[in-house]
Design a protein around this motif. Structure first.
Motif, PDB file in Angstrom:
ATOM      1  N   LYS A 165      35.380  39.482  56.585  1.00 23.50           N
ATOM      2  CA  LYS A 165      34.638  40.353  57.537  1.00 23.50           C
ATOM      3  C   LYS A 165      33.873  41.248  57.406  1.00 23.50           C
ATOM      4  O   LYS A 165      33.551  42.459  57.993  1.00 23.50           O
ATOM      5  CB  LYS A 165      35.885  41.017  57.908  1.00 23.50           C
ATOM      6  CG  LYS A 165      37.105  40.093  57.691  1.00 23.50           C
ATOM      7  CD  LYS A 165      38.329  40.925  58.222  1.00 23.50           C
ATOM      8  CE  LYS A 165      39.369  40.649  58.322  1.00 23.50           C
ATOM      9  NZ  LYS A 165      40.191  39.697  56.908  1.00 23.50           N
ATOM     10  N   VAL A 166      33.370  41.551  56.116  1.00 24.31           N
ATOM     11  CA  VAL A 166      31.961  42.200  56.093  1.00 24.31           C
ATOM     12  C   VAL A 166      30.456  41.596  55.484  1.00 24.31           C
ATOM     13  O   VAL A 166      30.401  40.591  55.062  1.00 24.31           O
ATOM     14  CB  VAL A 166      32.124  43.242  54.346  1.00 24.31           C
ATOM     15  CG1 VAL A 166      33.247  43.834  54.490  1.00 24.31           C
ATOM     16  CG2 VAL A 166      32.471  42.541  53.224  1.00 24.31           C
ATOM     17  N   ASN A 167      29.674  41.806  56.131  1.00 28.98           N
ATOM     18  CA  ASN A 167      28.739  41.563  56.023  1.00 28.98           C
ATOM     19  C   ASN A 167      27.895  41.549  53.968  1.00 28.98           C
ATOM     20  O   ASN A 167      28.077  42.610  53.855  1.00 28.98           O
ATOM     21  CB  ASN A 167      26.711  42.195  56.401  1.00 28.98           C
ATOM     22  CG  ASN A 167      27.544  41.967  57.925  1.00 28.98           C
ATOM     23  OD1 ASN A 167      27.835  40.832  57.987  1.00 28.98           O
ATOM     24  ND2 ASN A 167      26.875  43.570  58.902  1.00 28.98           N
ATOM     25  N   VAL A 168      27.168  40.650  53.394  1.00 26.70           N
ATOM     26  CA  VAL A 168      27.629  40.870  52.189  1.00 26.70           C
ATOM     27  C   VAL A 168      25.540  40.612  51.897  1.00 26.70           C
ATOM     28  O   VAL A 168      25.404  39.648  52.298  1.00 26.70           O
ATOM     29  CB  VAL A 168      28.109  40.216  51.255  1.00 26.70           C
ATOM     30  CG1 VAL A 168      27.824  39.401  49.613  1.00 26.70           C
ATOM     31  CG2 VAL A 168      29.406  39.888  51.836  1.00 26.70           C
ATOM     32  N   LYS A 169      24.877  41.128  50.910  1.00 24.36           N
ATOM     33  CA  LYS A 169      23.967  40.592  50.175  1.00 24.36           C
ATOM     34  C   LYS A 169      24.347  40.772  48.821  1.00 24.36           C
ATOM     35  O   LYS A 169      24.823  41.525  48.668  1.00 24.36           O
ATOM     36  CB  LYS A 169      22.881  42.136  50.709  1.00 24.36           C
ATOM     37  CG  LYS A 169      22.426  42.356  51.761  1.00 24.36           C
ATOM     38  CD  LYS A 169      21.707  43.722  52.109  1.00 24.36           C
ATOM     39  CE  LYS A 169      21.251  43.878  53.856  1.00 24.36           C
ATOM     40  NZ  LYS A 169      21.185  45.237  53.965  1.00 24.36           N
ATOM     41  N   VAL A 170      22.765  40.479  47.922  1.00 31.02           N
ATOM     42  CA  VAL A 170      23.225  39.930  46.405  1.00 31.02           C
ATOM     43  C   VAL A 170      22.312  39.497  45.853  1.00 31.02           C
ATOM     44  O   VAL A 170      21.200  39.951  46.262  1.00 31.02           O
ATOM     45  CB  VAL A 170      23.592  37.961  46.768  1.00 31.02           C
ATOM     46  CG1 VAL A 170      24.023  37.675  44.839  1.00 31.02           C
ATOM     47  CG2 VAL A 170      25.178  38.008  46.940  1.00 31.02           C
ATOM     48  N   PHE A 171      21.765  40.365  44.982  1.00 29.19           N
ATOM     49  CA  PHE A 171      20.892  40.598  43.787  1.00 29.19           C
ATOM     50  C   PHE A 171      21.695  40.033  42.077  1.00 29.19           C
ATOM     51  O   PHE A 171      22.497  41.289  41.609  1.00 29.19           O
ATOM     52  CB  PHE A 171      20.678  42.387  44.006  1.00 29.19           C
ATOM     53  CG  PHE A 171      19.529  42.375  42.774  1.00 29.19           C
ATOM     54  CD1 PHE A 171      17.921  41.454  43.057  1.00 29.19           C
ATOM     55  CD2 PHE A 171      19.092  43.293  41.637  1.00 29.19           C
ATOM     56  CE1 PHE A 171      16.742  41.513  42.555  1.00 29.19           C
ATOM     57  CE2 PHE A 171      18.789  43.604  40.652  1.00 29.19           C
ATOM     58  CZ  PHE A 171      17.133  42.729  40.826  1.00 29.19           C
ATOM     59  N   VAL A 216      28.261  49.463  51.088  1.00 33.74           N
ATOM     60  CA  VAL A 216      28.726  49.934  49.049  1.00 33.74           C
ATOM     61  C   VAL A 216      27.710  49.141  48.387  1.00 33.74           C
ATOM     62  O   VAL A 216      28.061  47.960  48.837  1.00 33.74           O
ATOM     63  CB  VAL A 216      30.138  49.440  49.456  1.00 33.74           C
ATOM     64  CG1 VAL A 216      30.952  49.770  48.409  1.00 33.74           C
ATOM     65  CG2 VAL A 216      31.362  50.550  50.262  1.00 33.74           C
ATOM     66  N   ILE A 217      27.726  49.506  47.101  1.00 31.23           N
ATOM     67  CA  ILE A 217      27.137  48.564  46.529  1.00 31.23           C
ATOM     68  C   ILE A 217      27.822  47.937  45.257  1.00 31.23           C
ATOM     69  O   ILE A 217      28.764  49.818  44.358  1.00 31.23           O
ATOM     70  CB  ILE A 217      25.839  49.227  46.028  1.00 31.23           C
ATOM     71  CG1 ILE A 217      25.077  49.987  45.995  1.00 31.23           C
ATOM     72  CG2 ILE A 217      25.494  48.412  44.751  1.00 31.23           C
ATOM     73  CD1 ILE A 217      23.456  50.836  46.179  1.00 31.23           C
ATOM     74  N   ASP A 246      40.012  51.589  48.017  1.00 30.28           N
ATOM     75  CA  ASP A 246      40.073  50.636  48.222  1.00 30.28           C
ATOM     76  C   ASP A 246      39.546  49.514  47.034  1.00 30.28           C
ATOM     77  O   ASP A 246      40.744  48.600  46.908  1.00 30.28           O
ATOM     78  CB  ASP A 246      39.154  49.789  49.276  1.00 30.28           C
ATOM     79  CG  ASP A 246      39.545  50.153  50.935  1.00 30.28           C
ATOM     80  OD1 ASP A 246      40.352  51.162  50.737  1.00 30.28           O
ATOM     81  OD2 ASP A 246      38.076  50.937  51.370  1.00 30.28           O
ATOM     82  N   ALA A 247      38.998  49.914  46.217  1.00 29.66           N
ATOM     83  CA  ALA A 247      39.109  49.123  45.054  1.00 29.66           C
ATOM     84  C   ALA A 247      39.797  49.687  44.209  1.00 29.66           C
ATOM     85  O   ALA A 247      40.738  49.047  43.814  1.00 29.66           O
ATOM     86  CB  ALA A 247      37.995  49.603  44.033  1.00 29.66           C
ATOM     87  N   LEU A 248      40.795  50.873  44.141  1.00 28.83           N
ATOM     88  CA  LEU A 248      41.862  50.967  43.023  1.00 28.83           C
ATOM     89  C   LEU A 248      42.872  50.404  43.975  1.00 28.83           C
ATOM     90  O   LEU A 248      43.650  49.643  42.932  1.00 28.83           O
ATOM     91  CB  LEU A 248      42.140  52.964  42.711  1.00 28.83           C
ATOM     92  CG  LEU A 248      40.667  53.397  42.152  1.00 28.83           C
ATOM     93  CD1 LEU A 248      41.648  54.983  42.406  1.00 28.83           C
ATOM     94  CD2 LEU A 248      40.721  53.385  40.962  1.00 28.83           C
ATOM     95  N   GLU A 249      43.212  50.519  44.761  1.00 32.45           N
ATOM     96  CA  GLU A 249      44.326  49.477  45.449  1.00 32.45           C
ATOM     97  C   GLU A 249      44.041  48.078  45.544  1.00 32.45           C
ATOM     98  O   GLU A 249      45.260  47.446  44.624  1.00 32.45           O
ATOM     99  CB  GLU A 249      44.379  49.169  47.157  1.00 32.45           C
ATOM    100  CG  GLU A 249      44.424  51.183  47.286  1.00 32.45           C
ATOM    101  CD  GLU A 249      44.784  51.130  48.847  1.00 32.45           C
ATOM    102  OE1 GLU A 249      44.189  50.048  50.149  1.00 32.45           O
ATOM    103  OE2 GLU A 249      45.096  52.021  49.459  1.00 32.45           O
ATOM    104  N   LYS A 264      39.768  44.953  51.671  1.00 32.58           N
ATOM    105  CA  LYS A 264      40.039  46.039  52.919  1.00 32.58           C
ATOM    106  C   LYS A 264      38.272  46.887  53.008  1.00 32.58           C
ATOM    107  O   LYS A 264      38.673  47.807  53.612  1.00 32.58           O
ATOM    108  CB  LYS A 264      40.297  47.023  51.479  1.00 32.58           C
ATOM    109  CG  LYS A 264      41.440  46.114  50.646  1.00 32.58           C
ATOM    110  CD  LYS A 264      42.155  46.842  50.266  1.00 32.58           C
ATOM    111  CE  LYS A 264      43.593  46.391  49.129  1.00 32.58           C
ATOM    112  NZ  LYS A 264      45.232  46.453  50.237  1.00 32.58           N
ATOM    113  N   LEU A 265      37.176  46.639  52.754  1.00 32.44           N
ATOM    114  CA  LEU A 265      36.265  47.565  52.948  1.00 32.44           C
ATOM    115  C   LEU A 265      35.603  46.809  54.511  1.00 32.44           C
ATOM    116  O   LEU A 265      35.015  48.081  54.568  1.00 32.44           O
ATOM    117  CB  LEU A 265      35.252  47.485  51.985  1.00 32.44           C
ATOM    118  CG  LEU A 265      35.123  47.131  50.153  1.00 32.44           C
ATOM    119  CD1 LEU A 265      33.911  47.012  49.353  1.00 32.44           C
ATOM    120  CD2 LEU A 265      35.008  49.039  50.443  1.00 32.44           C
ATOM    121  N   ALA A 266      36.463  46.097  54.703  1.00 30.82           N
ATOM    122  CA  ALA A 266      35.812  45.826  55.819  1.00 30.82           C
ATOM    123  C   ALA A 266      36.822  46.840  57.268  1.00 30.82           C
ATOM    124  O   ALA A 266      36.222  47.460  58.149  1.00 30.82           O
ATOM    125  CB  ALA A 266      36.274  44.828  57.092  1.00 30.82           C
TER     126      ALA A 266
END
Length: 456
Positions: free
Chosen positions: A149-155, A182-183, A378-381, A452-454
């Motif tokens: 549900k989020v857009n993703v960029k990858v490097f 968010v990175i 969100d990350a901790l959850e 969750k980030l969505a």
């Protein structure tokens, strides 16, 4: 917006686990050693491998060659994206595909270039640093699939182990490929294989070369020894003057901090002594928590010293010497500020009026997490749901200079530092390994976090 449960994600990762273990095994076998030449064909093939694996999980990935600040060719990088909704939040996923060299394979218990399972760990160069990061991203995206549900960029970088010289020019040339809400930097680790962690801080780093001179030429130690101390002894006295009796660094202008976000649990001294191989008689230097001493207080290490070897030594007073200091700075202090404070101290505290000059080296900024950010929560959850235990956040004493650079260029982005390593990982050392149960939990945690980030 219905969220996936940990059990749903775990079932999907379980079904994909053989693919992920095969991915990391094939990546190890590529021998992607950036020290052998970041522009080499082996690094291009490594980047192409990563891009193909990302395409398998829905990322439109391509390989591009960066350039150094002087315009010369740089590393082979992988960039990509997956857009699900232009109105949705965007998350940038970072990892690196280059690995450290293996100076002597005889120091390993297994072949460093063949992925080998021993118990619940997978051994091989790059298994943890950063093959585990690649697995986390690939596995999380596969687990979410059409539920992303989020857009993703990858490097995926090709020269992290070489200092990321072409990192900033590459960002400047591809700014749109990095801009995100968010990175997520998957290049760190957990408290242990069973307890997850967010990395809360990274120390900065600066170096100086210090030249000490007491004579214009060597003289006989029997004739002049006593009133004239050799340059090495004077240098040792100068180095010792940087510390107080407790072993705390005492250089005015070099700041110290307490653990960012508060200290949830101190570093276990017995485990730390065992992991570092400390001799039984040695007492730990400094005061306060071990965590603060390792993560957020400054430390200085003599990493080079010009002195005559014992073999072939003879009775002369050394007229001059040079040593190099590496200063790990508190996460939020500008390294150039600490560097100038250190240089000033060394010149002003020259023992017996010896000539002391300082040449400044390179600087790398530290970084501190925002403990109150929504992405942090969100990350901790997600970590607690995936691992089944509450996270214990930890700082890192080392430096990853590109993280504060990312934060500087994209100040509105929230940065999360995660990763697959644990105290047994031996990254950069013989017998590097990754915990397979821990890695699986990391994959699950990243998938839950993206879900969750969505909500942002």
């Amino acid at each position: 917006m219905a969220q996936l449960t940990a059990d749903e994600v775990r079932a999907r990762v379980d079904a994909d686990w053989d693919r992920l273990k095969d991915l990391i095994a094939r990546k190890i076998a590529l021998r992607s050693i950036s020290a052998d030449g970041i522009t080499g064909e082996h690094m291009r093939q490594s980047a192409e491998f990563v891009a193909e694996e990302l395409r398998k999980v829905g990322v439109d990935a391509t390989v591009a060659q960066s350039h150094n600040p002087d315009g010369t060719p740089g590393a082979w990088e992988v960039i990509g994206s997956k857009v699900v909704d232009p109105a949705a939040p965007t998350v940038l996923l970072y990892a690196h595909h280059d690995v450290q060299p293996v100076p002597d394979a005889a120091d390993w218990d297994t072949d460093p270039w063949i992925a080998t399972e021993v118990g619940d760990r997978l051994y091989g160069r790059g298994s943890a640093d950063d093959g585990g990061g690649l697995v986390m991203h690939s596995g999380a995206l596969k687990a979410l699939g059409d539920d992303l549900k989020v857009n993703v960029k990858v490097f995926v970088e090709g020269e992290e182990e070489m200092g990321s010289a072409s990192f900033i020019p590459f960002i400047e040339d591809h700014r749109a490929d990095f801009d995100a809400d968010v990175i997520v930097v998957a290049d760190s680790g957990n408290w242990d294989a069973e307890i997850p962690s967010l990395t809360t801080s990274l120390r900065g780093n600066t170096t100086v070369d210090v030249h000490v001179k007491v004579l214009h030429h060597p003289v006989h130690s029997g004739q002049y020894g006593g009133p004239i101390l050799d340059a090495n002894t004077v240098a040792a006295m100068l180095i010792a003057s940087m510390y107080d009796e407790a072993g705390d660094l005492a250089v005015p202008g070099v700041m110290a901090e307490e653990p960012i976000g508060g200290l949830q649990q101190d570093v276990d001294e017995a485990g730390m002594r065992r992991d570092a191989g400390i001799v039984d008689s040695y007492r730990l230097a400094g005061t306060g928590s071990i965590a603060a001493r390792m993560w957020t207080k400054p430390s200085i290490t003599v990493i080079g010293f010009d002195a005559h070897p014992v073999e072939g030594s003879f009775n002369v007073i050394s007229p001059e010497t040079t040593f190099r200091l590496s200063l790990r700075t508190a996460p939020n202090q500008r390294p150039e500020e600490a560097q100038e404070a250190l240089a000033r101290f060394l010149v002003e505290h020259a023992p017996f009026g010896a000539e002391v000059s300082v040449e400044n080296g390179e600087n790398g900024m530290g970084w501190g997490m925002d403990p109150d950010a929504e992405a942090t929560k969100d990350a901790l959850e997600a970590m607690e749901e995936a691992f089944g235990v509450a996270p214990i956040n930890q700082g890192q004493g080392g430096s990853i200079p590109f993280i504060p650079e990312l934060q500087r260029i994209f100040p509105d982005a929230q940065v999360l530092v995660t990763g697959p390593e644990d105290p047994k990982a031996n990254a950069h050392s013989p017998n590097e390994s990754v915990s397979l149960p821990g890695l699986k939990s990391n994959v699950i945690a990243e998938a839950l976090m993206l879900d969750k980030l969505a909500r942002r």
